[in-house]
Design an enzyme around this catalytic site. Structure first.
Site, PDB file in Angstrom:
ATOM      1  N   HIS A   1      11.114  15.212 -17.511  1.00 50.89           N
ATOM      2  CA  HIS A   1      10.340  16.455 -17.472  1.00 50.89           C
ATOM      3  C   HIS A   1      10.279  16.920 -16.016  1.00 50.89           C
ATOM      4  O   HIS A   1       9.312  16.633 -15.307  1.00 50.89           O
ATOM      5  CB  HIS A   1       8.939  16.185 -18.032  1.00 50.89           C
ATOM      6  CG  HIS A   1       8.121  17.412 -18.272  1.00 50.89           C
ATOM      7  ND1 HIS A   1       7.251  17.524 -19.327  1.00 50.89           N
ATOM      8  CD2 HIS A   1       8.031  18.577 -17.599  1.00 50.89           C
ATOM      9  CE1 HIS A   1       6.661  18.720 -19.291  1.00 50.89           C
ATOM     10  NE2 HIS A   1       7.107  19.366 -18.248  1.00 50.89           N
TER      11      HIS A   1
ATOM     12  N   GLU B   1      12.736  18.190 -20.908  1.00 52.94           N
ATOM     13  CA  GLU B   1      11.619  19.028 -21.344  1.00 52.94           C
ATOM     14  C   GLU B   1      11.044  19.776 -20.152  1.00 52.94           C
ATOM     15  O   GLU B   1      11.120  19.319 -19.013  1.00 52.94           O
ATOM     16  CB  GLU B   1      10.549  18.191 -22.056  1.00 52.94           C
ATOM     17  CG  GLU B   1      10.031  17.039 -21.232  1.00 52.94           C
ATOM     18  CD  GLU B   1       9.037  16.166 -21.990  1.00 52.94           C
ATOM     19  OE1 GLU B   1       9.229  15.944 -23.195  1.00 52.94           O
ATOM     20  OE2 GLU B   1       8.070  15.709 -21.357  1.00 52.94           O
TER      21      GLU B   1
ATOM     22  N   HIS C   1       2.867  12.570 -26.331  1.00 47.89           N
ATOM     23  CA  HIS C   1       1.745  12.636 -25.399  1.00 47.89           C
ATOM     24  C   HIS C   1       0.670  11.621 -25.777  1.00 47.89           C
ATOM     25  O   HIS C   1       0.087  11.694 -26.848  1.00 47.89           O
ATOM     26  CB  HIS C   1       1.105  14.028 -25.287  1.00 47.89           C
ATOM     27  CG  HIS C   1       0.750  14.329 -23.864  1.00 47.89           C
ATOM     28  ND1 HIS C   1      -0.341  13.784 -23.255  1.00 47.89           N
ATOM     29  CD2 HIS C   1       1.404  15.027 -22.913  1.00 47.89           C
ATOM     30  CE1 HIS C   1      -0.348  14.164 -21.992  1.00 47.89           C
ATOM     31  NE2 HIS C   1       0.691  14.909 -21.760  1.00 47.89           N
TER      32      HIS C   1
HETATM   33  N1  PXP Z   1       6.022  15.235 -24.444  1.00 53.43           N
HETATM   34  C1  PXP Z   1       5.780  16.168 -23.499  1.00 53.43           C
HETATM   35  C2  PXP Z   1       6.109  17.587 -23.800  1.00 53.43           C
HETATM   36  C3  PXP Z   1       5.223  15.812 -22.256  1.00 53.43           C
HETATM   37  O1  PXP Z   1       4.988  16.747 -21.335  1.00 53.43           O
HETATM   38  C4  PXP Z   1       4.961  14.457 -21.991  1.00 53.43           C
HETATM   39  C5  PXP Z   1       4.424  14.057 -20.650  1.00 53.43           C
HETATM   40  O2  PXP Z   1       5.342  14.388 -19.653  1.00 53.43           O
HETATM   41  C6  PXP Z   1       5.240  13.519 -23.006  1.00 53.43           C
HETATM   42  C7  PXP Z   1       5.761  13.942 -24.218  1.00 53.43           C
HETATM   43  C8  PXP Z   1       4.995  12.062 -22.824  1.00 53.43           C
HETATM   44  O3  PXP Z   1       3.620  11.828 -22.689  1.00 53.43           O
HETATM   45  P1  PXP Z   1       3.093  10.407 -22.191  1.00 53.43           P
HETATM   46  O4  PXP Z   1       3.565  10.241 -20.796  1.00 53.43           O
HETATM   47  O5  PXP Z   1       1.607  10.519 -22.322  1.00 53.43           O
HETATM   48  O6  PXP Z   1       3.678   9.376 -23.114  1.00 53.43           O
END
Ligand code: PXP
Length: 237
Positions: A43, A70, A190
């Site tokens: 990301h 992403e 997330h």
């Molecule tokens: N999906 C998206 C769109 C995110 O922005 C993130 C965090 O960068 C994640 C998934 C992964 O989240 P986590 O780091 O809490 O597992």
């Protein structure tokens, strides 16, 4: 089958803390795959505090599973994605400087913008997933835009899980049924972790992929990266 995509942003954050190349995010990505990860997610944010734009070509060259980029589709982000052609691009409406993504798209209000971006990415052979909150109208909106998948924002679920897991998962359960009915694939991410992942998977039918970063890296401090990835894979079986 639900695929596990490991988000390696936190590895880059650790590297950036010292300015050198330790840990080496490219090597970590290869090792995650070796340990069983079925995808690698990055990301890149405009401030490059985690993964840098310049990391992406090096990762693209080595990732053998599914590469997922992403982020917010700014012109710079779109250039990066189109030049590097990951398997999947997950569009996320995060404002510059936000600590972490904390909400999904309003796919209705942004319909024409998202349609344009989605069409451009798909024309380059890239699967498009839209990050959305678990609300039926946003799932329907994502379908209308022409996205291949949605990614449920699961931060709210993860927060409520410890006090009322049934209530926490209910919107995702309902929206998953709708997504399956109208023919749009389902990802999620997330704050998924070893406590909540199995319950989430069992209640969200047709869950194709989860992308997990923060908890995997935190767990790896105790269990090691190889064991940790195996532990997450076991939750998804
Ligand atoms: N999906 C998206 C769109 C995110 O922005 C993130 C965090 O960068 C994640 C998934 C992964 O989240 P986590 O780091 O809490 O597992």
């Amino acid at each position: 089958m639900t695929r596990l995509s490991v988000n390696i942003n936190k590895v880059a954050l650790l590297r950036n803390a010292r300015g050198g190349n330790l840990p080496n995010v490219v090597q970590v990505a290869m090792d995650c795959e070796e340990f069983g990860a079925q995808g690698i997610t990055v990301h890149p944010r405009p401030d490059e505090r985690h993964v840098r734009f310049s990391d992406v070509p090096a990762l693209k060259a080595v990732v053998r599973t599914e590469f997922n980029i992403e982020g917010n589709p700014t012109p710079e982000f779109m250039k990066l994605v189109l030049e590097n052609r990951p398997h999947q691009c997950t569009l996320v409406p995060d404002a510059p400087g936000v600590l972490t993504s904390d909400q999904g798209w309003d796919t209705l209000a942004n319909e024409s913008f998202l349609k344009e971006i989605t069409t451009e990415l798909q024309a380059a052979g890239i699967r498009v997933s839209l990050f959305v909150d678990a609300e039926e109208r946003f799932v329907e909106g994502a379908k209308k835009v022409g996205a291949d998948r949605i990614e449920f924002y699961t931060g709210g679920f993860a927060h409520l899980y410890y006090s009322n897991k049934e209530q926490a998962v209910e919107p995702h359960r309902r929206c998953a049924l709708l997504a399956n009915q109208i023919g749009i694939g389902i990802n999620a991410g997330h704050d998924l972790n070893l406590d909540n992942l199995r319950f989430f998977k069992e209640n969200v039918s047709g869950l194709l992929e989860v992308s997990i970063g923060h908890a995997i890296i935190a767990d790896a401090l105790y269990f090691g990266l190889s064991n940790t990835i195996q532990m997450y894979l076991r939750q998804l079986r």
